[in-house]
Design an enzyme around this catalytic site. Structure first.
Site, PDB file in Angstrom:
ATOM      1  N   GLU A   1       3.022  -1.343   4.606  1.00 20.34           N
ATOM      2  CA  GLU A   1       2.852  -2.286   5.710  1.00 20.34           C
ATOM      3  C   GLU A   1       1.720  -3.282   5.469  1.00 20.34           C
ATOM      4  O   GLU A   1       1.634  -4.294   6.160  1.00 20.34           O
ATOM      5  CB  GLU A   1       2.621  -1.548   7.043  1.00 20.34           C
ATOM      6  CG  GLU A   1       1.207  -1.098   7.320  1.00 20.34           C
ATOM      7  CD  GLU A   1       0.815   0.191   6.617  1.00 20.34           C
ATOM      8  OE1 GLU A   1      -0.274   0.718   6.875  1.00 20.34           O
ATOM      9  OE2 GLU A   1       1.627   0.674   5.802  1.00 20.34           O
TER      10      GLU A   1
ATOM     11  N   ASN B   1       0.821  -1.210   0.000  1.00 20.56           N
ATOM     12  CA  ASN B   1       0.000   0.000   0.000  1.00 20.56           C
ATOM     13  C   ASN B   1       0.858   1.265   0.000  1.00 20.56           C
ATOM     14  O   ASN B   1       2.063   1.217  -0.242  1.00 20.56           O
ATOM     15  CB  ASN B   1      -0.939  -0.010   1.208  1.00 20.56           C
ATOM     16  CG  ASN B   1      -0.166   0.058   2.515  1.00 20.56           C
ATOM     17  OD1 ASN B   1       0.875  -0.565   2.665  1.00 20.56           O
ATOM     18  ND2 ASN B   1      -0.678   0.822   3.471  1.00 20.56           N
TER      19      ASN B   1
ATOM     20  N   CYS C   1       1.955   2.937   2.377  1.00 16.93           N
ATOM     21  CA  CYS C   1       2.941   3.005   3.460  1.00 16.93           C
ATOM     22  C   CYS C   1       3.685   1.694   3.656  1.00 16.93           C
ATOM     23  O   CYS C   1       4.400   1.526   4.638  1.00 16.93           O
ATOM     24  CB  CYS C   1       2.263   3.425   4.760  1.00 16.93           C
ATOM     25  SG  CYS C   1       1.422   5.012   4.643  1.00 16.93           S
TER      26      CYS C   1
END
Length: 696
Positions: A380, A376, A378
C-alpha cells in the site's frame, strides 16, 4: 487442563438455538473474561495521581509532568472514562490485553486498561498541548481512528520500540551498496521494522564483474543474505523480522526469482520467509495481452550501453530499442507463459505481490520530483525513492531518499455514525504528523532524509464491510460503489485541507512542492469536472446531515494549496490492518470478510469472532470474499483508488478450482481498471501469516 469459562461461553456462540447462532454468548464471554481474569490480574490504584506517579517513577511511562500539570492529565483521563467504554466482543478485549496492555515487569499483572492506553497515547501525541490531547482522546475513545500497532503499542512508554515500523529502500549495483542495504535492514529489523528492498538495479546472474563475463551471482544470493538478516535481527525476540524483495519483471533473473517460492524447488534456491513482489510495467501487460514475445534483459549490459539502470527506464519507450540493440544482452520468453508462471507460483505460495508500476506513476502527484519504483511488505505504500551512492571510506557517500511508512486507519462505521468525517480526518492527520515529526531513524540515513524532507503519512480505513452489513448493503452492489466514491473523496479532501493548513501554520512545505501536480493545480482537475455526490437513495440517506464538498469547495481548496502548499508529500494509504481491527471490533481494511464468524486458534483454545454488528438478520450481508465475484471486488477497490494518492492492500480470494488462466484474467483486469498493486492471492486451503509490520 481446564478450559476457561470465558472460552466456553465464547464457543457457545456456535451452538445454534432455534436455528440461530447464540451471538449474545460472546458478550457473556467478555463479562466473564473481565470478572474472572482481567480484574483479578490488574494492579489496583486508589487514585489517578497514585497510578500516574507509580508508572512514571517505576520507568513504565515517560514523565508526563514534563509537559502537563496533573490537572491537565486528569482532564484527558476524565473525558475518556466518562464515555464508559465497553468492549463489544470477546476477541477485541482478548486481543487488547494479550498484545497491547502494559504489564508489570513480572509480565503477570496488567497496569493499563484500554482507557489508560488511549489516554497515554493522547497525552503523548498532544506534546504538551492539553487541547490537542483532548481532541486525540475523543477521536480514540470514539474508536474513530486507530493508530498503527507501533504507535498504539509504544506511545508514551519509557521502555518502548519505535513508532513507525515499515521501511523501503533501494539497493545499488555495488558491494558497498549491498553492504549498506544489509546493514540498514539489520538495524531496522532490530527495532521491529519490516523492510522492503528493490533489487532491480543489481546485475543478473552470469553478468560481468570488472569486465569479466560470467562472474555475477545475481539477486538470489542477496535474497538469502537478507532472509538470514531478518531471521537474526528481531525486536528482542518479541517480534520476528520481516522483509520483502521486489524485482522488475524485465530483469534477467526473474525466472529464478519466482522459482524461489515453489514448494518443490531445491533448498539451495528456496526462499522461505522473505516475501517477494514483481514490478510490472505496462509494456509487459501489453505483450501478454497480445501474446507477443517477451524479452528479459541483463541489467548491467543495459547500464553499460545507456548509463541508466533498466529499472529507471520507461519501458514503453525503451523496450524495442533494447530488443534491437545487439550490445544489450537479453533472453526471449513468452509473456503469456510468464503470466501463467506467476499464477502458478501464487497458487502454491500466495506470492508474488504484483506492483503495476505505470498505474502507480500515472496518478503520481510528484511525478516531476521522482518515480515510484516498488512497494512495501503490504503493497500500500507508494512513494518516490532514489538509490544512494555508497562509496569507499575516503569518498563521501551520496545519501538519497528511502521511504518510511507512518500509518493509521479511520473506522468507517463510527466516523459515519458520529457524522464526524471532517473532524476525524483532520485530527487523524494531526496524529500522524506528530509521529512523523518526532520519529528520527538515525540508524539509516536514507530513511531519515526521506522523513525529514517529505513528512509522508498514510491514513487508511477499516470496517468498510462491517459498515455495509450493518446498513444492509451488499459489498458487490452499486450502493457500495456509490458510498465509496463519496466517502473516500471526502477523506482525500479533508486530508489535503489539513495538510495545507499545517503548511500555512508552519510556513513550510514538503521539499520540492513547487514541482508537484498540487502546485501546478493539475491534481485537482478531476474534482473540478465532476460532482462526487451520492447517486442512490440508500447512500443519500447515509450522508444525511453530513456536508459533502462540491466543485466550488474543491476550487477553493485548489487555490489555497497552490498558495500555501502542503506539508505532506503523501497522505493516504490503506493497509491490511488485521491485528488492530480486532481491538476496534471492525472488519479489516476495506476488503470483504472471509468468514461471518471467524475461527482463531490461541494455544490450546479455539475462539470465535463474530463479525461486527452481526445479527441473525444481517447475517447474509457478510458474504465470504471467497464466494464473491473477484472482478466486482476489484472494481470497488478501483473506485476507492481514485481518491487515494498511494495504494491499497488488495487481496485476491480464489477457489481451489480456479485455474492459472483465471488468475491471469484477474491480473489483466486489475491492471486495466487502474489498480496499483495486488497483495496476496489466497485460496480456502492456503493460509498466509499476517504482515505484522504493517498491520495497523
Amino acid at each position: 487442563m481446564q478450559i476457561k469459562k470465558w472460552i466456553l461461553l465464547n464457543n457457545e456462540v456456535m451452538i445454534k438455538k432455534d436455528d440461530d447462532y447464540q451471538l449474545d454468548k460472546d458478550k457473556e464471554a467478555v463479562r466473564s473474561y473481565f470478572l474472572d481474569y482481567v480484574n483479578k490480574n490488574t494492579v489496583f490504584f486508589y487514585t489517578l495521581k497514585e497510578k500516574i506517579d507509580y508508572l512514571i517513577e517505576n520507568n513504565y511511562y515517560e514523565n508526563l509532568y514534563d509537559q502537563y500539570s496533573f490537572e491537565e492529565i486528569m482532564r484527558v483521563y476524565a473525558l475518556i472514562y466518562e464515555r464508559k467504554f465497553r468492549f463489544p466482543s470477546f476477541m477485541s478485549a482478548f486481543k487488547f490485553f494479550q498484545n497491547y496492555a502494559l504489564r508489570d515487569d513480572s509480565g503477570e499483572k496488567f497496569l493499563e486498561r484500554y482507557e489508560d492506553r488511549i489516554a497515554c497515547i493522547a497525552l503523548y501525541l498532544g506534546q504538551g498541548s492539553v487541547e490537542q490531547a483532548l481532541k486525540f482522546a475523543e477521536l480514540l475513545v470514539n474508536q474513530e481512528y486507530q493508530p498503527a500497532t507501533p504507535t498504539f503499542l509504544n506511545g508514551g512508554k519509557r521502555r518502548s520500540g519505535e513508532l513507525v515500523s515499515c521501511f523501503l529502500d533501494e539497493i545499488g549495483d555495488s558491494l558497498n551498496s549491498i553492504g549498506y542495504a544489509i546493514n540498514s535492514s539489520m538495524k531496522l529489523s532490530s527495532i521491529g521494522g519490516g523492510v522492503a528492498l528493490n533489487l532491480s538495479k543489481l546485475r543478473g546472474r552470469s553478468e560481468a564483474i570488472k569486465g569479466v563475463e560470467g562472474r555475477a551471482s545475481g539477486v538470489l544470493p542477496i535474497m538469502k543474505l537478507l532472509e538470514d538478516v531478518f531471521s537474526y535481527a528481531n525486536q528482542l525476540g518479541q517480534r520476528p523480522g520481516a522483509g520483502a524483495a521486489y524485482l522488475n519483471i524485465f530483469h534477467s533473473d526473474i525466472e529464478e526469482f519466482l522459482d524461489c517460492k515453489k514448494i518443490n524447488v531445491d533448498e539451495k534456491v528456496r526462499i522461505k520467509s522473505l516475501s517477494i513482489g514483481v514490478v510490472v510495467p505496462d509494456k509487459f501487460m501489453e505483450l501478454a495481452e497480445k501474446d507477443e514475445p517477451f524479452y528479459i534483459f541483463y541489467p548491467h549490459s543495459v547500464f553499460r550501453q545507456y548509463g541508466q539502470h533498466l529499472d529507471d527506464m520507461d519501458m514503453n519507450k525503451m523496450y524495442h530499442e533494447l530488443v534491437d540493440n545487439p550490445k544489450v544482452r537479453k533472453k526471449r520468453l513468452s509473456a503469456r507463459v510468464m503470466l501463467v508462471k506467476i499464477a502458478q507460483t501464487q497458487k502454491e505460495s500466495g506470492y508474488p505481490y504484483l506492483f503495476f508500476k505505470d498505474n502507480a506513476n500515472r496518478e503520481h502527484a510528484l511525478k516531476d520530483i521522482g518515480e515510484v519504483k516498488f512497494s512495501n511488505l503490504c503493497t500500500e505504500i507508494m512513494q518516490l525513492s532514489e538509490v544512494s551512492e555508497i562509496n569507499d571510506y575516503y569518498q563521501e557517500d551520496i545519501i538519497r531518499r528511502g521511504i518510511s511508512c507512518n500509518l493509521g486507519s479511520l473506522n468507517v462505521a463510527t466516523v459515519m455514525e458520529n457524522k464526524r468525517i471532517k473532524e476525524a480526518v483532520s485530527t487523524s492527520i494531526d496524529a500522524l504528523t506528530v509521529v512523523t515529526d518526532i520519529s528520527n531513524i538515525d540508524v539509516v540515513p536514507s530513511i531519515k532524509k526521506a522523513n525529514e524532507e517529505l513528512h509522508s503519512v498514510g491514513l487508511g480505513a477499516m470496517n468498510l464491510h462491517g459498515f455495509f452489513a450493518k446498513n444492509f448493503i451488499s459489498y458487490e452492489s452499486k450502493e457500495a460503489l456509490d458510498f465509496c466514491n463519496v466517502f473516500f473523496m471526502m477523506m482525500n479532501f479533508y486530508s489535503l485541507q489539513r495538510s495545507m493548513e499545517i503548511a500555512k501554520e508552519r510556513k513550510k512545505t514538503f521539499k520540492d512542492f513547487d514541482k508537484s501536480e498540487y502546485a501546478k493545480g493539475t491534481y485537482f482537475d478531476k474534482y473540478l469536472k465532476l460532482e462526487y455526490l451520492p447517486q442512490t437513495d440508500k447512500v443519500k440517506s447515509l450522508f444525511e446531515g453530513i456536508a459533502i464538498p462540491c466543485k466550488k469547495e474543491w476550487k477553493e481548496l485548489k487555490d489555497q494549496v497552490m498558495e500555501h502548499g502542503l506539508y505532506h508529500a503523501y497522505r493516504l494509504a490503506i493497509a491490511p490492518n488485521q491485528s488492530s481491527s480486532y481491538i476496534m471490533t471492525s472488519t479489516a481494511s476495506v476488503m470483504p470478510v472471509v468468514d461471518t464468524i471467524e475461527v482463531r486458534e490461541y494455544g490450546d483454545s479455539t475462539t470465535f469472532y463474530p463479525m461486527p454488528y452481526l445479527t441473525n438478520d444481517n447475517f447474509f450481508f457478510y458474504k465470504s470474499a471467497y464466494d464473491m465475484d473477484q472482478m466486482k471486488v476489484m472494481k470497488l477497490i478501483s473506485v476507492i483508488q481514485r481518491h487515494v494518492d498511494q495504494g491499497i492492500s488488495t487481496i485476491l480470494h480464489t477457489k481451489s478450482s480456479d485455474t492459472t488462466r483465471d488468475l491471469a484474467r484477474y491480473y489483466i483486469y486489475a491492471h486495466k481498471i487502474g489498480l496499483k498493486s495486488l497483495y496476496y492471492t489466497r485460496t480456502r486451503k492456503a493460509t498466509i501469516d499476517e504482515c505484522v509490520s504493517c498491520s495497523v
